[in-house]
Design a protein around this motif. Structure first.
Motif, PDB file in Angstrom:
ATOM      1  N   MET A 484      25.423  59.261  67.970  1.00 16.40           N
ATOM      2  CA  MET A 484      24.404  58.073  67.251  1.00 16.40           C
ATOM      3  C   MET A 484      25.264  57.671  66.251  1.00 16.40           C
ATOM      4  O   MET A 484      25.194  56.277  65.761  1.00 16.40           O
ATOM      5  CB  MET A 484      23.331  59.072  66.817  1.00 16.40           C
ATOM      6  CG  MET A 484      22.261  58.973  68.049  1.00 16.40           C
ATOM      7  SD  MET A 484      20.776  59.830  67.595  1.00 16.40           S
ATOM      8  CE  MET A 484      21.166  61.664  66.985  1.00 16.40           C
ATOM      9  N   LYS A 485      25.940  58.177  65.445  1.00 22.38           N
ATOM     10  CA  LYS A 485      26.815  57.804  64.146  1.00 22.38           C
ATOM     11  C   LYS A 485      27.799  56.511  64.831  1.00 22.38           C
ATOM     12  O   LYS A 485      27.886  55.617  63.984  1.00 22.38           O
ATOM     13  CB  LYS A 485      27.557  59.010  63.540  1.00 22.38           C
ATOM     14  CG  LYS A 485      26.724  59.861  62.537  1.00 22.38           C
ATOM     15  CD  LYS A 485      27.552  60.706  61.732  1.00 22.38           C
ATOM     16  CE  LYS A 485      26.715  61.613  60.881  1.00 22.38           C
ATOM     17  NZ  LYS A 485      27.324  62.625  60.089  1.00 22.38           N
ATOM     18  N   ILE A 486      28.497  56.904  65.911  1.00 25.15           N
ATOM     19  CA  ILE A 486      29.279  55.916  66.479  1.00 25.15           C
ATOM     20  C   ILE A 486      28.622  54.578  66.784  1.00 25.15           C
ATOM     21  O   ILE A 486      28.910  53.402  66.649  1.00 25.15           O
ATOM     22  CB  ILE A 486      30.134  56.433  67.740  1.00 25.15           C
ATOM     23  CG1 ILE A 486      31.039  57.473  67.295  1.00 25.15           C
ATOM     24  CG2 ILE A 486      30.791  55.377  68.425  1.00 25.15           C
ATOM     25  CD1 ILE A 486      31.898  58.130  68.145  1.00 25.15           C
ATOM     26  N   LYS A 487      27.596  54.778  67.355  1.00 29.69           N
ATOM     27  CA  LYS A 487      26.622  53.826  67.883  1.00 29.69           C
ATOM     28  C   LYS A 487      26.243  52.793  66.768  1.00 29.69           C
ATOM     29  O   LYS A 487      26.245  51.609  66.317  1.00 29.69           O
ATOM     30  CB  LYS A 487      25.396  53.953  68.463  1.00 29.69           C
ATOM     31  CG  LYS A 487      25.370  54.564  70.157  1.00 29.69           C
ATOM     32  CD  LYS A 487      24.479  54.969  70.520  1.00 29.69           C
ATOM     33  CE  LYS A 487      24.504  55.769  72.117  1.00 29.69           C
ATOM     34  NZ  LYS A 487      23.297  55.985  72.696  1.00 29.69           N
ATOM     35  N   ALA A 488      25.580  53.482  65.610  1.00 25.54           N
ATOM     36  CA  ALA A 488      25.386  52.881  64.346  1.00 25.54           C
ATOM     37  C   ALA A 488      26.690  52.339  63.524  1.00 25.54           C
ATOM     38  O   ALA A 488      26.361  51.059  62.781  1.00 25.54           O
ATOM     39  CB  ALA A 488      24.760  54.205  63.353  1.00 25.54           C
ATOM     40  N   SER A 489      27.618  52.597  63.854  1.00 26.03           N
ATOM     41  CA  SER A 489      28.953  52.297  63.053  1.00 26.03           C
ATOM     42  C   SER A 489      29.658  51.026  63.721  1.00 26.03           C
ATOM     43  O   SER A 489      30.427  50.060  63.262  1.00 26.03           O
ATOM     44  CB  SER A 489      29.913  53.390  62.572  1.00 26.03           C
ATOM     45  OG  SER A 489      29.170  54.173  61.913  1.00 26.03           O
ATOM     46  N   SER A 490      29.212  50.860  64.966  1.00 24.56           N
ATOM     47  CA  SER A 490      29.935  49.935  65.979  1.00 24.56           C
ATOM     48  C   SER A 490      29.626  48.427  65.599  1.00 24.56           C
ATOM     49  O   SER A 490      28.184  48.353  65.242  1.00 24.56           O
ATOM     50  CB  SER A 490      29.776  50.251  67.680  1.00 24.56           C
ATOM     51  OG  SER A 490      29.928  49.369  68.170  1.00 24.56           O
ATOM     52  N   THR A 495      27.128  49.616  72.319  1.00 24.49           N
ATOM     53  CA  THR A 495      28.071  50.633  72.375  1.00 24.49           C
ATOM     54  C   THR A 495      27.574  51.928  72.658  1.00 24.49           C
ATOM     55  O   THR A 495      26.477  52.630  72.200  1.00 24.49           O
ATOM     56  CB  THR A 495      28.984  50.749  70.860  1.00 24.49           C
ATOM     57  OG1 THR A 495      29.429  49.342  70.546  1.00 24.49           O
ATOM     58  CG2 THR A 495      29.991  51.772  70.975  1.00 24.49           C
ATOM     59  N   PHE A 496      28.247  52.717  73.655  1.00 23.22           N
ATOM     60  CA  PHE A 496      27.595  53.905  74.136  1.00 23.22           C
ATOM     61  C   PHE A 496      28.976  54.980  74.141  1.00 23.22           C
ATOM     62  O   PHE A 496      30.192  54.555  74.322  1.00 23.22           O
ATOM     63  CB  PHE A 496      27.001  53.981  75.435  1.00 23.22           C
ATOM     64  CG  PHE A 496      26.164  52.677  75.472  1.00 23.22           C
ATOM     65  CD1 PHE A 496      24.643  53.049  74.888  1.00 23.22           C
ATOM     66  CD2 PHE A 496      26.143  51.761  76.163  1.00 23.22           C
ATOM     67  CE1 PHE A 496      24.059  52.000  74.818  1.00 23.22           C
ATOM     68  CE2 PHE A 496      25.193  50.480  75.985  1.00 23.22           C
ATOM     69  CZ  PHE A 496      24.000  50.841  75.392  1.00 23.22           C
ATOM     70  N   ILE A 497      28.537  56.139  74.164  1.00 15.94           N
ATOM     71  CA  ILE A 497      29.766  57.162  74.037  1.00 15.94           C
ATOM     72  C   ILE A 497      29.676  58.041  75.739  1.00 15.94           C
ATOM     73  O   ILE A 497      28.552  58.545  76.007  1.00 15.94           O
ATOM     74  CB  ILE A 497      29.584  58.251  72.862  1.00 15.94           C
ATOM     75  CG1 ILE A 497      30.921  59.117  73.090  1.00 15.94           C
ATOM     76  CG2 ILE A 497      28.214  59.057  72.819  1.00 15.94           C
ATOM     77  CD1 ILE A 497      30.749  59.831  71.813  1.00 15.94           C
ATOM     78  N   ALA A 498      30.870  58.210  76.209  1.00 18.50           N
ATOM     79  CA  ALA A 498      31.002  58.875  77.422  1.00 18.50           C
ATOM     80  C   ALA A 498      31.652  60.116  76.849  1.00 18.50           C
ATOM     81  O   ALA A 498      33.128  60.095  76.838  1.00 18.50           O
ATOM     82  CB  ALA A 498      32.053  58.050  78.290  1.00 18.50           C
ATOM     83  N   GLY A 499      31.108  61.426  76.774  1.00 16.86           N
ATOM     84  CA  GLY A 499      31.344  62.507  76.597  1.00 16.86           C
ATOM     85  C   GLY A 499      31.879  63.240  77.845  1.00 16.86           C
ATOM     86  O   GLY A 499      31.951  62.683  79.018  1.00 16.86           O
ATOM     87  N   TYR A 500      32.811  64.288  77.575  1.00 19.33           N
ATOM     88  CA  TYR A 500      33.213  65.016  78.898  1.00 19.33           C
ATOM     89  C   TYR A 500      34.297  64.191  79.704  1.00 19.33           C
ATOM     90  O   TYR A 500      34.962  64.753  80.886  1.00 19.33           O
ATOM     91  CB  TYR A 500      32.067  65.455  79.745  1.00 19.33           C
ATOM     92  CG  TYR A 500      30.990  66.153  79.049  1.00 19.33           C
ATOM     93  CD1 TYR A 500      31.116  67.474  79.064  1.00 19.33           C
ATOM     94  CD2 TYR A 500      29.937  65.399  78.465  1.00 19.33           C
ATOM     95  CE1 TYR A 500      29.835  68.330  78.425  1.00 19.33           C
ATOM     96  CE2 TYR A 500      28.954  65.959  77.817  1.00 19.33           C
ATOM     97  CZ  TYR A 500      28.939  67.509  77.983  1.00 19.33           C
ATOM     98  OH  TYR A 500      27.826  68.138  77.311  1.00 19.33           O
ATOM     99  N   SER A 501      34.908  63.093  79.139  1.00 19.25           N
ATOM    100  CA  SER A 501      35.802  62.186  79.970  1.00 19.25           C
ATOM    101  C   SER A 501      37.241  62.495  79.778  1.00 19.25           C
ATOM    102  O   SER A 501      37.799  62.648  78.936  1.00 19.25           O
ATOM    103  CB  SER A 501      35.271  60.610  79.718  1.00 19.25           C
ATOM    104  OG  SER A 501      33.852  60.386  80.114  1.00 19.25           O
ATOM    105  N   ASN A 502      37.702  62.312  80.875  1.00 22.87           N
ATOM    106  CA  ASN A 502      39.268  62.470  81.031  1.00 22.87           C
ATOM    107  C   ASN A 502      39.875  63.771  80.295  1.00 22.87           C
ATOM    108  O   ASN A 502      41.048  63.624  79.782  1.00 22.87           O
ATOM    109  CB  ASN A 502      40.075  61.258  80.226  1.00 22.87           C
ATOM    110  CG  ASN A 502      39.818  59.889  81.039  1.00 22.87           C
ATOM    111  OD1 ASN A 502      39.248  59.944  81.996  1.00 22.87           O
ATOM    112  ND2 ASN A 502      40.046  58.941  80.301  1.00 22.87           N
TER     113      ASN A 502
END
Length: 550
Positions: A484-490, A495-502
């Motif tokens: 949520m912080k990344i979304k608010a700062s983008s 903008t969305f976050i893909a956790g668990y990736s790569n």
């Protein structure tokens, strides 16, 4: 004459941008060679031609069209026992000009670290897809599905996951076609909850099957969830939907009544979306920042465990939001990635020592008791059912009181003391089991830190834009607050976050959570400073994306 012919041929190939660019590059090289042999007066004309070709390159790049292909393969192991619904690997291949990107979703718990997918999978499949299909960038997103064998016996995933992933990409490459895209958001708050329960002493308890719940009178509140669904809609030229990418944050681990293999709520949601859209549409679930988010009723003992309704809720919410998402003007494809160095925690030995002291205190609190389980249960029920007259009916107590007797009162007093001591021992036992589980997780993570060596661990992170849909990645389980912080700062609204990736680096709590403890903090290899470093680097990657202002 040769340059003129090449330029004319290139202009006649608008649908094959990569071929066109290659032809024009040849033209540029010929220009450079030609310039080295001609006179100064003639060179001005040739320079003008060079500028023309370069400008044409830019025009062709601007006119490059976004194309998409989809494919999937069943990765459920043969003869693996009860299978409620199959596990899949899905591939979404995207191309715009010479840039080619693949998003791979898998119905598995993780890419390396835990589960049956080895650590070698990501680097090997990355190289394989680059060599065979010219995939420049790869985002592999597991759903974090715990019912892929992780919680139900293992060996539920086909041995050749790598080959099946290649097959899914090959299918996607075979049906590439032009698409237009639109980005938007949905909302779903009916089945996800924050599993970190705030206690009155300032600490946190995590809802898990491995631990009994805390007494109700110690609970102070719940943490927050992120109810937002990030959605990318991809339409064909005829207006039908080619693919849907949707991002949501919640652990998938409730399962089904038959306890068989299942793709869990993401699988049910995707199936519902595909069935309703028709036209061979394919839905891709991308797990969000779900490190502290659980399905509701996770510890329910009164009903069979059934996650299908959760998937139906999510799928319907996606379909509802899709109706409101308009196709945008931008079809740009841009990817920026880097490897960051995140600090490893150094406090595990201190936490282990603290747990040892807690264990000694709890053991010292145990007291002898007159009761065992068989005698405790009927007494406990009786003394809670009728606190004032537990041992007999009211008239018998009145009779004793009138006659000056106190046998029932004295017996009740002794029984209540025994019940209280037995309960204190039960609560001590529950605390001891939690201490043992915390110690177990800390020892596992200490082994990981020792194996990694040094003070830092490398993590690949990525920022990907598809039109105005933005995904940023993290190779682990970030808390919902991080997302949520990344979304608010983008600077970009979608903008969305893909956790668990790569990759998989276990839990990634917020810096403030380390003092509150809880399961996720015990099951973590990162130092609290990871969050600041990661968020700052993601903001830098977002700045580097090439995103249209249209």
């Amino acid at each position: 004459m040769t340059l003129k012919v090449l330029a004319r041929y290139a202009i006649r190939q608008p649908t094959d941008a990569k071929k066109c660019l290659n032809i024009l590059c040849v033209a540029l090289r010929l220009c450079a060679k030609y310039l080295s042999y001609i006179s100064e007066s003639a060179s001005r004309t040739s320079v003008a031609l060079v500028f023309f070709v370069a400008a044409f390159l830019n025009v062709q790049d601007a006119l490059a069209q976004l194309k998409a292909g989809t494919g999937k393969s069943n990765i459920t192991a043969a003869n693996c026992g009860v299978v409620h619904d199959s596990l899949f690997v899905k591939a979404l291949v995207l191309q715009n000009g010479s840039s080619r990107v693949a998003i791979i979703s898998l119905d598995v718990v993780a890419i390396g670290g835990i589960g049956d997918i080895p650590d070698s999978f990501f680097p090997e499949i990355t190289l394989l897809l680059k060599n065979e299909f010219k995939i420049d960038h790869l985002l592999i997103s597991p759903s974090h599905n715990h019912l892929d064998g992780f919680l139900n016996g293992g060996k539920k995933i086909a041995a050749d996951v790598q080959g099946k992933t290649v097959s899914a990409v090959k299918k996607a490459m075979a049906n590439m076609e032009p698409v237009k895209v639109g980005a938007g958001k949905g909302f779903e708050n009916r089945f996800a909850m924050n599993r970190r329960i705030r206690l009155k002493d300032g600490k946190v308890f995590t809802i898990r099957h491995a631990n009994p719940n805390m007494p109700d009178d110690q609970v102070a509140g719940l943490g927050e969830i992120d109810p937002e669904i990030g959605i990318l809609k991809m339409e064909r030229k005829d207006g039908t939907i080619k693919a849907v990418v949707y991002n949501y944050a919640c652990h998938p681990y409730t399962g089904m009544p038959d306890k068989g293999v299942t793709a869990e709520f993401p699988g049910f949601a995707s199936q519902l979306i595909e069935d309703q859209l028709g036209h061979h549409s394919m839905a891709f679930f991308v797990q969000g920042a779900a490190g502290d988010i659980t399905e509701v009723l996770y510890k329910d003992t009164d009903h069979p465990r059934d996650c299908e309704s959760f998937g139906q809720m999510l799928g319907m919410s996606v379909l509802k939001a899709l109706k409101e998402i308009s196709i945008g003007h931008s079809d740009q494809l841009s990817v920026v990635s880097e490897t960051v160095s995140l600090p490893l925690r150094t406090d595990i030995s201190i936490l282990l020592d603290t747990l040892l002291l807690q264990e000694k205190r709890v053991l010292a609190s145990l007291r002898s008791t007159n009761l065992n389980l068989k005698s405790f249960i009927p007494l406990y029920i009786k003394y809670n059912l009728s606190p004032n007259f537990p041992s007999y009916s009211a008239e018998q107590y009145l009779f004793e009181k009138k006659g000056g007797f106190s046998g029932l009162d004295k017996m009740d007093e002794a029984n209540k003391q025994d019940i209280d001591k037995y309960l204190r021992n039960v609560f001590a036992m529950e605390k001891l089991s939690q201490i043992q589980e915390d110690r177990h997780q800390l020892l596992l993570r200490q082994a990981d830190v020792n194996r990694l060596g040094g003070n830092h661990v490398s993590a690949q992170i990525m920022a990907l834009s598809i039109g105005n849909f933005i995904l940023v990645s993290f190779p682990g389980e970030p808390f919902s607050e991080v997302g949520m912080k990344i979304k608010a700062s983008s600077p970009y609204p979608n903008t969305f976050i893909a956790g668990y990736s790569n990759g998989y680096l276990h839990y990634a709590p917020t810096a403030e959570s380390y003092q509150q403890l809880g399961y996720e903090v015990m099951n973590c290899i990162l130092a609290p400073e990871w969050q600041k470093i990661y968020q700052e680097r993601i903001m830098e990657l977002l700045k580097q994306l090439k995103i249209s202002k249209k």
